[in-house]
Write a protein that holds these residues in place. Structure first.
Motif: not given
Length: 192
Positions: A87-89, A91-92, A84-85, A71-72, A75
């Motif tokens: 990938a952010n999810m 990571v979180m 990208k969205e 994911g990082k 990003q």
């Protein structure tokens, strides 16, 4: 009792040293240490769970760390806003699940890998060589495959884990992973 504990510690140290010498990845090393702890369980120096439950924790941790690392990478390299969205999810959500699993593993004396396994490192290396739409496509494909495996792992864990706390973790995390799979499948389908 002190003598038995000392022997168990020496055996664990020997297993850890042997694991370092044999080029095992961190996932395999964690499995080996947990197997040694499982055999030591009779003298209260081992894990608080069965070896199969520990293997679930090791596999879940390895997969979770891989999702965060990939994911990082996405990003920074993805070009699609949807990718990208996602990938952010990753990571979180996976960072949160990883933290929960690490805390749980600590209470159960389960050794988790300290880095992703060799297969996941290889996948990250391959992905890092790509850029643009080729990266997005490869990342999405990796996420579809990874989440299918994760769903299978967590469904199996939900049905078969013996430890109530690990089972509760699997039950709580499974719907999140299924949601990720639905989302990445939709992204995958929109890229065709």
């Amino acid at each position: 009792m002190k003598k038995i504990s000392l022997m168990v510690m020496v055996a664990l140290a020997a297993c850890s040293f042997q694991a370092c010498k044999s080029n095992k990845d961190s996932k395999e090393t964690a499995d080996s240490v947990n197997a040694a702890k499982d055999t030591a369980n009779a003298v209260n120096a081992g894990m608080a769970v069965a070896e199969d439950d520990a293997k679930f924790a090791v596999n879940a941790a390895n997969g979770g760390m891989a999702e965060v690392a990939l994911g990082k990478l996405a990003q920074g390299k993805a070009v699609s806003a949807k990718v990208k969205e996602f990938a952010n999810m990753m990571v979180m959500d996976h960072s949160k699940a990883n933290d929960e699993l690490m805390a749980l593993a600590k209470t159960k004396n389960i050794t988790l890998p300290d880095s992703v396994g060799m297969d996941e490192k290889k996948e990250m290396d391959e992905l890092s060589k790509k850029s643009g739409k080729a990266f997005d496509k490869a990342y999405v494909n990796a996420m579809v495959d990874g989440h299918k495996k994760a769903v299978n792992l967590f469904e199996d864990g939900s049905k078969n884990l013996k430890d109530a706390d690990l089972k509760a973790f699997a039950d709580k995390t499974l719907p999140v992973i299924k949601g990720h799979l639905e989302r990445i499948n939709a992204i995958h389908d929109s890229m065709k």
